[in-house]
Design an enzyme around this catalytic site. Sequence first.
Site, PDB file in Angstrom:
ATOM      1  N   GLY A  98      -2.125   9.193   2.226  1.00  0.00           N
ATOM      2  CA  GLY A  98      -1.249   8.152   1.691  1.00  0.00           C
ATOM      3  C   GLY A  98      -1.309   6.833   2.431  1.00  0.00           C
ATOM      4  O   GLY A  98      -0.690   5.864   2.021  1.00  0.00           O
ATOM      5  N   LEU A 145       2.969   5.548   4.012  1.00  0.00           N
ATOM      6  CA  LEU A 145       3.440   6.646   3.157  1.00  0.00           C
ATOM      7  C   LEU A 145       3.235   8.015   3.804  1.00  0.00           C
ATOM      8  O   LEU A 145       3.995   8.955   3.529  1.00  0.00           O
ATOM      9  CB  LEU A 145       2.750   6.583   1.790  1.00  0.00           C
ATOM     10  CG  LEU A 145       3.126   5.376   0.926  1.00  0.00           C
ATOM     11  CD1 LEU A 145       2.252   5.314  -0.322  1.00  0.00           C
ATOM     12  CD2 LEU A 145       4.600   5.420   0.527  1.00  0.00           C
ATOM     13  N   LEU A 204       4.008   9.005   6.536  1.00  0.00           N
ATOM     14  CA  LEU A 204       5.171   9.380   7.351  1.00  0.00           C
ATOM     15  C   LEU A 204       6.234  10.102   6.519  1.00  0.00           C
ATOM     16  O   LEU A 204       7.110  10.779   7.058  1.00  0.00           O
ATOM     17  CB  LEU A 204       5.777   8.128   8.004  1.00  0.00           C
ATOM     18  CG  LEU A 204       4.817   7.352   8.921  1.00  0.00           C
ATOM     19  CD1 LEU A 204       5.439   6.038   9.377  1.00  0.00           C
ATOM     20  CD2 LEU A 204       4.433   8.212  10.133  1.00  0.00           C
ATOM     21  N   HIS A 213     -18.155  -2.649   0.210  1.00  0.00           N
ATOM     22  CA  HIS A 213     -16.734  -2.352   0.473  1.00  0.00           C
ATOM     23  C   HIS A 213     -15.879  -2.467  -0.792  1.00  0.00           C
ATOM     24  O   HIS A 213     -15.009  -1.644  -1.046  1.00  0.00           O
ATOM     25  CB  HIS A 213     -16.207  -3.292   1.561  1.00  0.00           C
ATOM     26  CG  HIS A 213     -15.067  -2.736   2.341  1.00  0.00           C
ATOM     27  ND1 HIS A 213     -14.891  -2.951   3.673  1.00  0.00           N
ATOM     28  CD2 HIS A 213     -14.015  -1.952   1.972  1.00  0.00           C
ATOM     29  CE1 HIS A 213     -13.808  -2.336   4.098  1.00  0.00           C
ATOM     30  NE2 HIS A 213     -13.256  -1.723   3.073  1.00  0.00           N
ATOM     31  N   TYR A 270     -13.023  -3.581  10.085  1.00  0.00           N
ATOM     32  CA  TYR A 270     -11.945  -2.857  10.776  1.00  0.00           C
ATOM     33  C   TYR A 270     -11.789  -3.513  12.148  1.00  0.00           C
ATOM     34  O   TYR A 270     -12.437  -3.156  13.135  1.00  0.00           O
ATOM     35  CB  TYR A 270     -12.242  -1.362  10.876  1.00  0.00           C
ATOM     36  CG  TYR A 270     -12.252  -0.672   9.527  1.00  0.00           C
ATOM     37  CD1 TYR A 270     -11.697  -1.273   8.404  1.00  0.00           C
ATOM     38  CD2 TYR A 270     -12.821   0.597   9.355  1.00  0.00           C
ATOM     39  CE1 TYR A 270     -11.711  -0.661   7.166  1.00  0.00           C
ATOM     40  CE2 TYR A 270     -12.828   1.217   8.120  1.00  0.00           C
ATOM     41  CZ  TYR A 270     -12.278   0.580   7.032  1.00  0.00           C
ATOM     42  OH  TYR A 270     -12.288   1.198   5.800  1.00  0.00           O
ATOM     43  N   SER A 280      -7.655   7.015   2.549  1.00  0.00           N
ATOM     44  CA  SER A 280      -6.187   7.121   2.665  1.00  0.00           C
ATOM     45  C   SER A 280      -5.710   8.458   2.058  1.00  0.00           C
ATOM     46  O   SER A 280      -4.781   8.471   1.235  1.00  0.00           O
ATOM     47  CB  SER A 280      -5.480   5.944   2.001  1.00  0.00           C
ATOM     48  OG  SER A 280      -5.900   4.722   2.555  1.00  0.00           O
ATOM     49  N   PRO A 281      -6.314   9.583   2.459  1.00  0.00           N
ATOM     50  CA  PRO A 281      -6.018  10.854   1.781  1.00  0.00           C
ATOM     51  C   PRO A 281      -4.614  11.399   2.037  1.00  0.00           C
ATOM     52  O   PRO A 281      -4.148  12.245   1.282  1.00  0.00           O
ATOM     53  CB  PRO A 281      -7.083  11.813   2.360  1.00  0.00           C
ATOM     54  CG  PRO A 281      -7.396  11.248   3.703  1.00  0.00           C
ATOM     55  CD  PRO A 281      -7.317   9.738   3.531  1.00  0.00           C
TER      56      PRO A 281
END
Length: 291
Positions: A212, A216, A218, A129, A55, A209-210
Site C-alpha cells: 500500500g 497506507l 501502517l 519509469h 530514488y 507498493s504491494p
Amino acid sequence: MEERSLGPGAPDVTCVGFGGMPLSVAARPDPRESVRVLHAALDAGMTLIDTADVYCLGDDDIGHNERLVAKALREWTGDADRIVVATKGGMTRPAGGWDSDARPERLRAACEASLKALGTDVIDLYQLHRVDPEVPLEDSVGALADLKAEGKIRAVGLSNVSVSEIRRASEIVRISSVQNRLSPFFREALEGGVVDYTEGEGIGFLAYSPVGGGRLNLKLPDHPIVASIAREKGISAHAVVLAWVLGKAPNVIVIPGARTTAHALDSVAAADVRLTPGEVKAIDEAEFSLA
Ligand SMILES: NC(=O)c1ccc[n+]([C@@H]2O[C@H](COP(=O)([O-])OP(=O)(O)OC[C@H]3O[C@@H](n4cnc5c(N)ncnc54)[C@H](OP(=O)(O)O)[C@@H]3O)[C@@H](O)[C@H]2O)c1
C-alpha cells in the site's frame, strides 16, 4: 525462496524482491543502516533489487539509491553476481518533486549515469519509469531498444503502463517485465487487465507498493479481515497482504520497500505463506479505505 521468471530474456528471481525507494527518499535512514538492511535482505535469500535513478531527494542527488545498492553489493560477503538489479530512467526530481523526461537523448544520458552509479558495464533490467506525456512512447522505447542493442542493458521493462502501451512497446523491442502498482488498496492492474495480459505473454509483473505504500501500509494491522487472518496464521498483516498479491498470478513478483531489517525479513517470510481460497476471497471482497 520460490523463484519466478522476470520475463523473456531475463533471469529467474525470488518472488519477493527488495524495493529500494524508502532508503533514499524523505525520512531515509543513515546510509550505514541502509546497507545493513540491504545485506539482511540478501542474506535472507532475495535475488532482486529494484531501484531507480530518481530514488533520491532532488535533481542534485540523482543516483543516491543506485550508489547505495552498488555499495551494498560491493561490501556483501555473498555471491553478488547472482543478484539481479533492476533500475529505471525517464523521470526527474525538480526541487524534490517528480516529473517526466523520457526523450531519447535524456534516456541515453540517464542510462549512462545509472551504469556509472551502479558501477557496472551492463544493467540487468532497465525500465521506462513512466510514459512521458510529451514524448511518443515509440521514441522512448526506441531509445531503450538501441541501448539494448549496444549491450548496455540486458532486458527492457516498462512501468506504469496500460495493456495497449505494452502492446505498442512490444512492436519495437522484447519487453521482459512490467512494473505497476498492486495491493489490496489499489487493484487497477487486476481490473485493467495488465496482470492477465502479462501472464498470458510470459512477461514478469513487478507489483510495486504491494503493501500500500509508505502511509497506507501502517493501516494493515488494524484492518479487520487482514488482522484476523494474520492472527489465525501467526504472521504479520503485511505478510498476509504480500501473499495475497503473490497469489494473483504466477508471474507476479512483489518488491516491498523497507527501512528496517525486521520489515525486510518479515517480507521474505511472506514467500512461504499460503492463503486458503476462503482467505483470498475475504480479502478480495473487503474494503480498504484510502482515508
Ligand atoms: N515504478 C514506480 O513508479 C514505483 C512507484 C513506487 C514504488 N516503486 C517501487 O516499489 C517499491 C515498494 O513500494 P513502496 O516502497 O512505495 O511501498 P510498499 O512496499 O507498499 O511500502 C513501503 C513501506 O511499508 C513498510 N513495510 C514493507 N514491508 C513490511 C513488512 N513486512 N512489515 C512491516 N512493514 C513493512 C516499510 O516500512 P519501513 O520503511 O518503516 O520499514 C516500507 O517503507 C519501492 O521501494 C520501489 O522500488 C515503484
